[in-house]
Design a protein around this motif. Structure first.
Motif, PDB file in Angstrom:
ATOM      1  N   HIS A 291       0.834  -1.201   0.000  1.00  0.00           N
ATOM      2  CA  HIS A 291       0.000   0.000   0.000  1.00  0.00           C
ATOM      3  C   HIS A 291       0.876   1.261   0.000  1.00  0.00           C
ATOM      4  CE1 HIS A 291      -3.775   2.098   0.375  1.00  0.00           C
ATOM      5  NE2 HIS A 291      -3.225   2.866   1.285  1.00  0.00           N
ATOM      6  N   SER A 292       1.962   1.231   0.771  1.00  0.00           N
ATOM      7  CA  SER A 292       2.873   2.388   0.805  1.00  0.00           C
ATOM      8  C   SER A 292       3.427   2.671  -0.579  1.00  0.00           C
ATOM      9  CB  SER A 292       4.038   2.126   1.755  1.00  0.00           C
ATOM     10  OG  SER A 292       3.560   1.997   3.046  1.00  0.00           O
ATOM     11  N   ARG A 293       3.782   1.601  -1.290  1.00  0.00           N
ATOM     12  CA  ARG A 293       4.324   1.771  -2.644  1.00  0.00           C
ATOM     13  C   ARG A 293       3.278   2.422  -3.553  1.00  0.00           C
ATOM     14  NH1 ARG A 293       7.405  -3.334  -4.119  1.00  0.00           N
ATOM     15  NH2 ARG A 293       8.486  -2.546  -2.297  1.00  0.00           N
ATOM     16  N   ARG A 294       2.027   1.958  -3.389  1.00  0.00           N
ATOM     17  CA  ARG A 294       0.931   2.496  -4.200  1.00  0.00           C
ATOM     18  C   ARG A 294       0.751   4.000  -3.915  1.00  0.00           C
ATOM     19  NH1 ARG A 294      -3.881  -1.337  -3.303  1.00  0.00           N
ATOM     20  NH2 ARG A 294      -2.400  -2.850  -4.111  1.00  0.00           N
TER      21      ARG A 294
ATOM     22  N   ALA B 239      11.437   1.805  -2.311  1.00  0.00           N
ATOM     23  CA  ALA B 239      11.961   0.860  -3.306  1.00  0.00           C
ATOM     24  C   ALA B 239      13.256   0.201  -2.804  1.00  0.00           C
ATOM     25  CB  ALA B 239      12.217   1.587  -4.618  1.00  0.00           C
ATOM     26  N   ARG B 240      14.024   0.944  -2.020  1.00  0.00           N
ATOM     27  CA  ARG B 240      15.329   0.452  -1.559  1.00  0.00           C
ATOM     28  C   ARG B 240      15.193  -0.493  -0.357  1.00  0.00           C
ATOM     29  NH1 ARG B 240      18.625   2.744   1.919  1.00  0.00           N
ATOM     30  NH2 ARG B 240      20.804   2.141   1.877  1.00  0.00           N
ATOM     31  N   GLU B 241      14.225  -0.183   0.520  1.00  0.00           N
ATOM     32  CA  GLU B 241      14.061  -0.975   1.747  1.00  0.00           C
ATOM     33  C   GLU B 241      13.453  -2.338   1.428  1.00  0.00           C
ATOM     34  OE1 GLU B 241      14.211  -0.331   5.500  1.00  0.00           O
ATOM     35  OE2 GLU B 241      15.869   0.714   4.527  1.00  0.00           O
ATOM     36  N   ARG B 242      13.943  -3.355   2.082  1.00  0.00           N
ATOM     37  CA  ARG B 242      13.330  -4.687   1.938  1.00  0.00           C
ATOM     38  C   ARG B 242      12.024  -4.707   2.705  1.00  0.00           C
ATOM     39  NH1 ARG B 242      16.694  -9.857   3.389  1.00  0.00           N
ATOM     40  NH2 ARG B 242      14.777 -10.883   2.820  1.00  0.00           N
TER      41      ARG B 242
ATOM     42  N   LEU C  20       5.897 -16.091  -0.151  1.00  0.00           N
ATOM     43  CA  LEU C  20       5.580 -16.106  -1.589  1.00  0.00           C
ATOM     44  C   LEU C  20       5.046 -14.741  -2.029  1.00  0.00           C
ATOM     45  CD1 LEU C  20       3.867 -19.622  -1.825  1.00  0.00           C
ATOM     46  CD2 LEU C  20       5.941 -18.954  -3.042  1.00  0.00           C
ATOM     47  N   HIS C  21       4.161 -14.156  -1.207  1.00  0.00           N
ATOM     48  CA  HIS C  21       3.591 -12.833  -1.535  1.00  0.00           C
ATOM     49  C   HIS C  21       4.687 -11.758  -1.534  1.00  0.00           C
ATOM     50  CE1 HIS C  21      -0.966 -13.405  -1.075  1.00  0.00           C
ATOM     51  NE2 HIS C  21      -0.426 -14.601  -1.123  1.00  0.00           N
ATOM     52  N   ARG C  22       5.575 -11.853  -0.524  1.00  0.00           N
ATOM     53  CA  ARG C  22       6.644 -10.854  -0.398  1.00  0.00           C
ATOM     54  C   ARG C  22       7.585 -10.927  -1.612  1.00  0.00           C
ATOM     55  NH1 ARG C  22       8.068 -12.353   4.388  1.00  0.00           N
ATOM     56  NH2 ARG C  22       9.881 -13.549   3.746  1.00  0.00           N
ATOM     57  N   LEU C  23       7.912 -12.151  -2.033  1.00  0.00           N
ATOM     58  CA  LEU C  23       8.813 -12.323  -3.172  1.00  0.00           C
ATOM     59  C   LEU C  23       8.148 -11.876  -4.468  1.00  0.00           C
ATOM     60  CD1 LEU C  23      10.338 -15.766  -2.151  1.00  0.00           C
ATOM     61  CD2 LEU C  23      11.571 -13.609  -2.298  1.00  0.00           C
ATOM     62  N   GLN C  24       6.844 -12.086  -4.546  1.00  0.00           N
ATOM     63  CA  GLN C  24       6.119 -11.614  -5.736  1.00  0.00           C
ATOM     64  C   GLN C  24       6.131 -10.084  -5.773  1.00  0.00           C
ATOM     65  OE1 GLN C  24       2.061 -12.938  -6.234  1.00  0.00           O
ATOM     66  NE2 GLN C  24       1.893 -11.879  -8.174  1.00  0.00           N
ATOM     67  N   GLN C  25       5.917  -9.479  -4.605  1.00  0.00           N
ATOM     68  CA  GLN C  25       5.922  -8.026  -4.517  1.00  0.00           C
ATOM     69  C   GLN C  25       7.285  -7.449  -4.902  1.00  0.00           C
ATOM     70  OE1 GLN C  25       3.400  -6.245  -1.461  1.00  0.00           O
ATOM     71  NE2 GLN C  25       5.244  -5.323  -0.700  1.00  0.00           N
ATOM     72  N   ALA C  26       8.337  -8.189  -4.577  1.00  0.00           N
ATOM     73  CA  ALA C  26       9.692  -7.734  -4.916  1.00  0.00           C
ATOM     74  C   ALA C  26      10.024  -8.009  -6.384  1.00  0.00           C
ATOM     75  CB  ALA C  26      10.703  -8.436  -4.013  1.00  0.00           C
TER      76      ALA C  26
END
Lengths: 228, 114
Positions: A72-75, A139-142, B51-57
Motif C-alpha cells: 500500500h505504501s508503494r501504491r 523501493a530500496r528498503e526490503r 511467496l507474496h513478499r517475493l512476488q511483490q519484490a
C-alpha cells in the motif's frame, strides 16, 4: 474445523479485504489438499493435524500485514509522484492559458502575487523532493518479514513523509488558487474555465492521495493491534 | 534446524524450491520438505507470506489456475529477476557455508566455490 480456522484468519486480515480473499483461497486449497493426503484415522483428526502444521493464524496474519502495508505504501508513493507530475503539467497549462488570453497581473497585486508565487514554488518543490525521496526509500528498503516494531517504525516514517508531501502539495494548489483569483478576479468568466478546471483536477488528485494515506493509517492501526 | 536460522533464509529456500518449475503453495512446501530431507520444521502457513513478499519484490510471478479437482489454486514461478536473485544468493550462501565449514574444522579449500 478448516472453515473455523479460515474464518479466524479472515477476521485477522480484515484490514485488507482483497488480500484476505486471496489468502483465504490459497489457505483453503492448501488445507483441503493436505487433509485429503493426511494418513489419519478420520477426517477430523486429519484436519486437526494439517491446521497444527499450518501454524498460528495471528502469526501468519502479522506476516501478511507487513506485506500489505509495504504494498500500500508503494501504491501511495507512486500515486503521489504522479500527482506531483500532474500538478506541474497543469501549472504549465495555466501559465500558457494566461498568455493566450493576454491576462497579465495588475500593478497593485504584483507584490502579493510575487510573495504567493515564492511560497507556491517552495511548497511544490518540497512536495516533489519529499515524494520522490520517500518512493526511493520504499523501493530500496526490503519489505519487513513480519509486522513487528521495526515494521511499524518504517510505516510511521513513510506515512509522515507522505503527509508532509501531500500537505506541501495542498499548499502549492492553494497558492495557485490565490494567483488565479488575483489574475482573473472573483467574478467568474469564460477566461476562468481552463484555470478552474485544472485546479479542480489538482484538488481531486490531492483528495485521492489523502484518502490513500488515511487507508494506510487505518491499516497500520489494525496491524499494530495484531503485533501486540 | 533452528527456527531463527530457517526464518533468515526462508526467501532463499522458497526461491530454490521454485527453481525446478512453477508450483502452487502446497507443492512448494512439499518440495522444501522432500529436498531438505525433512530437516526443516517450519509452520507451513509462513511460506505463503514469503511467496507474496517475493512476488511483490518482482522475484516471482503468479496466476490462478483450476486444478483437476475443480479447486482454484495460485501457481507461482520465478521471474528473470528471481532467477538472477537465486543465482546470486546461491553463490553468497556457498561462499559463506565454505567459510563456516573451514572455521569449524572441515576441509576448507580457499578460492573454490560449490
Amino acid at each position: 474445523m478448516i472453515a473455523a480456522y479460515l474464518d479466524q484468519l479472515r477476521a485477522l486480515l480484515r484490514f485488507d479485504p482483497s488480500l484476505a480473499k486471496r489468502v483465504i483461497a490459497e489457505a483453503q486449497d492448501h488445507l483441503e489438499e493436505a487433509a485429503a493426503r493426511e494418513p489419519a484415522p478420520d477426517r477430523r483428526e486429519a484436519e486437526r493435524r494439517v491446521i497444527a502444521r499450518f501454524g498460528d493464524p495471528s502469526l501468519i496474519a502479522a506476516q501478511f500485514a507487513a506485506v500489505s502495508l509495504a504494498r500500500h505504501s508503494r501504491r501511495v508513493g507512486v500515486a503521489l509522484v504522479l500527482t506531483v507530475v500532474a500538478v506541474m503539467a497543469l501549472m504549465k497549462i495555466r501559465v500558457a492559458w494566461y498568455d493566450v488570453i493576454q491576462l497579465p497581473l495588475n500593478e497593485e497585486v504584483r507584490e502579493i502575487a510575487r510573495l504567493v508565487l515564492t511560497v507556491d514554488r517552495l511548497a511544490f518543490w518540497s512536495a516533489a523532493v519529499s515524494g520522490i525521496v520517500t518512493l526511493l526509500y520504499i523501493a530500496r528498503e526490503r519489505t519487513p518479514a513480519v509486522a513487528d516494531d521495526r515494521c511499524q517504525r518504517y510505516n510511521r516514517r513513510v506515512t509522515t513523509a507522505f503527509a508532509w508531501a501531500t500537505g506541501s502539495l495542498a499548499m502549492a494548489v492553494l497558492c495557485d488558487s490565490v494567483l488565479m483569483v488575483l489574475r482573473i478576479g472573483p467574478s467568474p468568466s469564460n477566461d476562468a474555465i481552463v484555470p478552474v478546471a485544472s485546479l479542480v483536477i489538482e484538488i481531486v488528485c490531492i483528495g485521492a492521495i489523502i484518502y490513500l494515506i488515511r487507508v494506510a493509517s487505518r491499516r497500520a492501526s489494525a496491524v499494530s493491534a495484531l503485533a501486540q | 534446524v533452528e527456527g531463527e536460522m530457517l526464518k533468515g533464509h526462508l526467501d532463499l529456500i522458497v526461491l530454490a524450491a521454485l527453481a525446478a518449475g512453477p508450483a502452487h503453495g502446497y507443492a512448494v512446501i512439499e518440495a522444501i520438505r522432500r529436498r531438505s530431507g525433512e530437516a526443516f520444521d517450519l509452520a507451513e502457513g509462513t511460506v505463503y507470506p514469503a511467496l507474496h513478499r517475493l512476488q511483490q519484490a518482482g522475484l516471482l510471478s503468479s496466476r490462478w489456475v483450476t486444478s483437476e479437482s475443480g479447486r482454484r489454486r495460485r501457481i507461482y514461478s520465478l521471474t528473470r529477476s528471481g532467477q538472477r536473485a537465486l543465482a546470486e544468493r546461491r553463490a553468497v550462501w556457498s561462499r559463506f557455508s565454505q567459510a563456516i565449514f573451514g572455521l569449524l574444522g572441515g576441509n576448507h579449500r580457499p578460492g573454490k566455490q560449490a
